[in-house]
Motif scaffolding. Structure first.
Motif, short mmCIF file in Angstrom:
data_model
loop_
_atom_site.label_atom_id
_atom_site.label_comp_id
_atom_site.label_asym_id
_atom_site.label_seq_id
_atom_site.Cartn_x
_atom_site.Cartn_y
_atom_site.Cartn_z
N SER A 27 66.81 56.86 0.15
CA SER A 27 68.15 57.29 -0.28
C SER A 27 69.17 56.56 0.57
CB SER A 27 68.31 58.81 -0.13
OG SER A 27 67.37 59.50 -0.91
N ARG A 47 72.27 58.24 -1.11
CA ARG A 47 72.17 58.18 -2.56
C ARG A 47 70.72 58.20 -3.05
NH1 ARG A 47 75.65 53.36 -4.74
NH2 ARG A 47 75.41 54.65 -6.62
N ASN A 49 67.54 58.54 -5.78
CA ASN A 49 67.27 58.05 -7.13
C ASN A 49 66.49 59.08 -7.94
OD1 ASN A 49 68.29 55.23 -7.30
ND2 ASN A 49 66.95 54.95 -5.53
N MET A 50 66.56 58.94 -9.26
CA MET A 50 65.83 59.85 -10.14
C MET A 50 64.31 59.63 -10.03
SD MET A 50 68.14 59.81 -13.62
CE MET A 50 66.90 60.76 -14.51
N THR A 144 70.87 56.37 -9.94
CA THR A 144 71.22 56.62 -8.54
C THR A 144 72.41 57.56 -8.44
OG1 THR A 144 70.47 54.38 -7.98
CG2 THR A 144 71.78 55.53 -6.34
N PHE A 145 72.29 58.59 -7.64
CA PHE A 145 73.40 59.52 -7.43
C PHE A 145 74.63 58.75 -6.96
CE2 PHE A 145 75.64 62.53 -4.49
CZ PHE A 145 76.19 63.32 -5.48
N THR A 146 75.76 58.99 -7.63
CA THR A 146 76.96 58.21 -7.38
C THR A 146 78.18 59.10 -7.24
OG1 THR A 146 76.10 56.32 -8.65
CG2 THR A 146 78.48 56.39 -8.30
N TRP A 163 75.07 61.88 -11.81
CA TRP A 163 73.64 61.63 -11.62
C TRP A 163 72.92 62.14 -12.84
CZ3 TRP A 163 70.00 64.01 -7.35
CH2 TRP A 163 68.93 63.13 -7.12
N SER A 164 71.78 61.52 -13.13
CA SER A 164 71.04 61.87 -14.33
C SER A 164 71.95 61.67 -15.54
CB SER A 164 70.52 63.30 -14.24
OG SER A 164 69.73 63.63 -15.36
#
Length: 282
Positions: A27, A47, A49-50, A144-146, A163-164
């Motif tokens: 992350s 950050r 990731n899925m 990726t969480f943003t 995200w998602s």
């Protein structure tokens, strides 16, 4: 024998140190800096990731406090006092926690920024602000969480989180008008041409007293008439147009266009031509 064991231990320790390998974090850490109006805003977060996982309602459970990222708390810093959905946040740093549900998120700005994950003991006295934000579905997956600064204006921005397949935005407002107005008041005690121009342009862009803007821009143009600046004349034309002084707006636009042509600045030539057409002068 003891000497041999000591040498072996030193060799083993040396090999272990030299064999350390740096690998990417799963992350990755990110730091962003954004100027909103005149306020400096920075954001630090990690950050995740899925990686094929179901995120909200599974990896990130509904109705449970989440650190809004990974690793150390996500942290936002404001250089000035700001307001979030009408609630005041003093200048400083805050951890951001969220409690997601399917249709909305509770977003908390927490004054203790030194936690990893949720605090072991939640302290309501450290909640600087708490707001609820609507969840918007996205037409695609975000791996990726943003977190981003969206809808930037001179006095506000939106802290966007996605995200998602969801997006959540929290609007915050900065004290631009208060700071600029104080600066204008101070400058007008002994203003120069630059002060008149800057004040007039701000009043135009901030939709403030247009009659006052007219006085200031005319003063700035008069003070620089020996060396006219076509970009200042452009602002003069726009201010007079907004004030309903069509003839003066046209005159200023023609003067600006002439100066822009001499300077070979095609952008200003086009902007002035477009305005003159709009005002029926071409």
């Amino acid at each position: 024998m003891k000497k041999l064991l000591l040498v072996f231990a030193v060799f083993t320790m040396s090999f272990s140190v030299n064999a350390q390998i740096e690998t990417p974090q799963p992350s990755p850490f990110s730091k962003m800096e954004q100027k909103v109006g005149l306020t400096d805003v920075s954001l630090e977060y990690s950050r995740p990731n899925m990686r094929g996982r179901t995120i909200f309602g599974d990896l990130v459970p509904y109705n449970k406090l989440w650190r809004t990222g990974a690793n150390k708390n996500t942290m936002i810093t404001f250089s000035d006092d700001v307001t979030v959905e009408g609630k005041t946040l003093k200048a400083g740093s805050y951890a951001i926690f969220v409690t997601p549900s399917e249709k909305s998120w509770d977003v908390v700005f927490y004054s203790d920024t030194e936690n990893w994950g949720a605090p072991r003991e939640w302290d309501e006295t450290k909640v600087a602000a708490k707001v609820t934000a609507e969840v918007y579905p996205l037409p695609m997956k975000i791996e990726t969480f943003t977190i981003s600064f969206d809808d930037l204006a001179s006095d506000s921005a939106v802290l966007g989180m996605m995200w998602s397949d969801v997006y959540v935005g929290v609007k915050f407002e900065v004290p631009t008008d208060k700071v600029v107005t104080a600066s204008i008041d101070k400058a007008m005690a002994g203003p120069g041409a630059d002060d008149y121009y800057a004040a007039a342009r701000y009043y135009l862009e901030a939709d403030k007293d247009i009659k006052q803007a007219v006085q200031w821009i005319d003063k700035a143009i008069d003070m620089t008439k020996d060396e006219p600046r076509f970009w200042w004349l452009r602002q003069q034309s726009l201010i007079h147009a907004k004030a309903g002084n069509k003839d003066k707006a046209i005159a200023a636009a023609k003067a600006s266009m002439a100066g822009a042509k001499e300077a070979k600045n095609d952008d200003y030539v086009k902007m002035n031509m477009d305005s003159l057409k709009e005002w029926g002068a071409l």
